[in-house]
Motif scaffolding. Structure first.
Motif, short mmCIF file in Angstrom:
data_model
loop_
_atom_site.label_atom_id
_atom_site.label_comp_id
_atom_site.label_asym_id
_atom_site.label_seq_id
_atom_site.Cartn_x
_atom_site.Cartn_y
_atom_site.Cartn_z
N GLU A 126 -0.88 6.80 -17.47
CA GLU A 126 0.16 6.37 -16.53
C GLU A 126 1.52 6.29 -17.24
O GLU A 126 2.55 6.68 -16.69
N SER B 169 7.16 -1.03 -7.71
CA SER B 169 6.78 0.31 -8.18
C SER B 169 6.91 0.40 -9.70
O SER B 169 6.00 0.87 -10.39
N ILE C 206 -0.42 8.12 -1.98
CA ILE C 206 -1.28 8.20 -3.16
C ILE C 206 -2.49 7.28 -3.03
O ILE C 206 -3.27 7.13 -3.98
N ASN C 207 -2.63 6.66 -1.86
CA ASN C 207 -3.79 5.81 -1.57
C ASN C 207 -4.00 4.76 -2.67
O ASN C 207 -5.09 4.61 -3.22
N ARG C 208 -2.93 4.02 -2.95
CA ARG C 208 -3.02 2.99 -3.99
C ARG C 208 -2.47 1.68 -3.44
O ARG C 208 -1.47 1.67 -2.70
N GLU C 209 -3.12 0.58 -3.81
CA GLU C 209 -2.69 -0.74 -3.38
C GLU C 209 -2.37 -1.59 -4.60
O GLU C 209 -3.12 -1.59 -5.58
N VAL C 210 -1.25 -2.30 -4.54
CA VAL C 210 -0.87 -3.22 -5.61
C VAL C 210 -0.47 -4.55 -4.95
O VAL C 210 -0.25 -4.62 -3.74
N ARG D 269 0.85 -1.20 0.00
CA ARG D 269 0.00 0.00 0.00
C ARG D 269 0.89 1.24 0.00
O ARG D 269 1.74 1.42 0.87
N TYR D 270 0.68 2.10 -1.00
CA TYR D 270 1.39 3.37 -1.11
C TYR D 270 0.52 4.43 -0.44
O TYR D 270 -0.47 4.90 -1.01
N ASN E 113 4.33 -1.57 -11.67
CA ASN E 113 2.98 -1.00 -11.62
C ASN E 113 2.92 0.46 -12.07
O ASN E 113 1.93 1.14 -11.82
N ILE F 239 4.35 3.11 -11.07
CA ILE F 239 4.28 4.11 -10.01
C ILE F 239 5.61 4.85 -9.99
O ILE F 239 6.65 4.24 -9.72
#
Length: 447
Positions: A355, A30, A13-17, A9-10, A33, A35
């Motif tokens: 992206e 990163s 930036i409220n992102r989960e991979v 979880r980043y 994905n 990021i």
């Protein structure tokens, strides 16, 4: 039996991979994905730009490596900080990237200072002062003035940060830059400082043509640079210490800047400064031996007009704000041209192109800043080349990429087009693609 999927979880930036490979580092994840994640040395543990703070799940990472232990000792990191290129994900973790942009990299030099007492170091010290600030202040509302100063400081600060400098202070309408805080190489510190000063002049020209045009103002500055030994360290109350620089060279640099008003110049350096550079590096103008306020001895000052030779780094840096101000527009323009020129390449791009565009401009920005740190840049480009091999990029694609990128740059420069800028980008792209293509040779050797 299927491997478990680990969540990364980043937080910012409220992102989960997710990843199922326990041998992948945080940096690998990163990149996979798309990021943006700074890694100047290409994830080889040669820099610290990929560092992250572990918010949750530190026990789910691989053990701290010897390389990290040495950095923790030298830089006094707290236990929550890891290098993303070294930490492999073995379970669920939550992280926060610490260094977001290449502009922040220079500040990392301060970690090399002794934590308590500080020490003496040889520095190139740059003072830049706005002319006629009092008149400007009387002609504009306070909020407009604050906006203009913030715009000006951003414009003048970028060349400092691009060239291994630290923005030390803002004093009213003055900005102070330091070069050499983490290096014992006087020539490099002075070259960085003069490139920053000339970059400021370029940036101010752009600022006057664009942002300040609506205010009906033309801003001018005076710049003074001196080289000498000064104390650098943290001073103040034990609970509120601040980074400080003390010593006569600071005062001398300030007085040199003031002499621009007397001599009707805009960039003056001391003889001590210019003696650290190879002969004939700079195009010079006026040379004067002067008395500086508060100093008994005289100082020999030299007016600097520019470089005597073509400087690729300066031209590239000067064009960065113009080209990448609209990141998404630049990327969209480039990829439209690329896919029109070579439609088959489109198949290599499997992900969201928005992206992908952000990754492109993030990478370009990182490379531009990295030009002043070639010891990290080469390793970073080699790793970038290896990543592109995995994506299916062939050697023959690089010529198409160069042609398209140069065409995009030339058209996006608009009224700021100069043959020198395109020449600089031509040189830089050759350097970038040349280093990336070496990864094909490395892979052959390893296989």
């Amino acid at each position: 039996m299927e491997r478990p999927a680990y969540k990364v979880r980043y937080c910012s930036i409220n992102r989960e991979v997710y990843t199922i490979d326990p041998d992948k580092s945080i940096l690998d994840i990163s990149i996979e994905n798309k990021i943006p994640h700074l890694h100047e040395c290409g994830g080889n543990g040669r820099c610290t730009t990929c560092r992250v703070r572990i918010i949750e799940g530190s026990e789910n990472l691989s053990k701290v490596t010897p390389l990290e232990k040495e950095l923790i000792r030298k830089r006094n990191w707290d236990p929550s900080i890891r290098l993303a290129c070294q930490a492999q994900v073995k379970g669920n973790v939550a992280i926060q990237r610490i260094v977001w942009t290449s502009a922040e990299v220079s500040k990392l030099q301060l970690e090399t200072l002794p934590a308590d007492i500080g020490e003496e170091r040889s520095l190139a010290i740059l003072f830049c002062d706005m002319r006629n600030f009092t008149v400007l202040a009387s002609n504009h509302p306070n909020y407009d003035l604050a906006h203009m100063l913030n715009t000006l400081f951003t414009c003048l600060g970028d060349p400092i940060l691009m060239n291994n400098g630290i923005i030390y202070q803002y004093v009213g309408d003055e900005i102070i830059g330091l070069f050499g805080t983490a290096s014992l190489d006087g020539e490099r510190a002075c070259m960085d400082a003069i490139r920053a000063a000339l970059g400021m002049k370029y940036a101010l020209e752009r600022l006057n043509r664009l942002e300040f045009r609506d205010f009906d103002e033309k801003i001018e500055v005076g710049i003074g640079i001196h080289y000498g030994r000064a104390f650098v360290g943290n001073l103040g109350h034990p609970k509120h210490k601040q980074f400080s620089v003390l010593g006569d060279p600071v005062n001398v640099a300030s007085r040199i800047q003031d002499m621009n008003k007397v001599l009707n110049t805009n960039l003056l350096v001391s003889e001590e400064f210019i003696n650290n550079l190879p002969p004939d590096t700079l195009m010079t103008g006026l040379r004067e031996e002067v008395n500086l306020k508060g100093k008994e001895q005289t100082f020999k000052l030299v007016e600097i007009l520019g470089f005597n030779h073509f400087d690729t780094n300066l031209e590239i840096q000067a064009s960065m704000e113009i080209l990448l101000k609209d990141n998404e527009g630049f990327a969209e323009y480039f990829y439209d041209k690329l896919f029109t020129r070579a439609p088959a390449i489109r198949e290599l791009f499997k992900r969201n192109m928005l992206e992908q565009g952000r990754m492109l401009t993030h990478m370009l920005g990182g490379i531009i800043y990295g030009l002043s740190r070639p010891e990290n840049l080469h390793m970073g480009l080699l790793s970038l080349g290896r990543q592109h091999i995995k994506y299916g990029v062939k050697k023959e694609h690089y010529a198409i990429l160069k042609e398209t990128l140069l065409e995009t740059i030339e058209e996006r420069l608009g009224d700021f087009y100069k043959p020198e800028i395109v020449k600089a980008w031509d040189n830089a792209i050759d350097l970038i693609t040349g280093a990336m293509m070496k990864s094909y040779d490395y892979d052959k050797v390893e296989s």
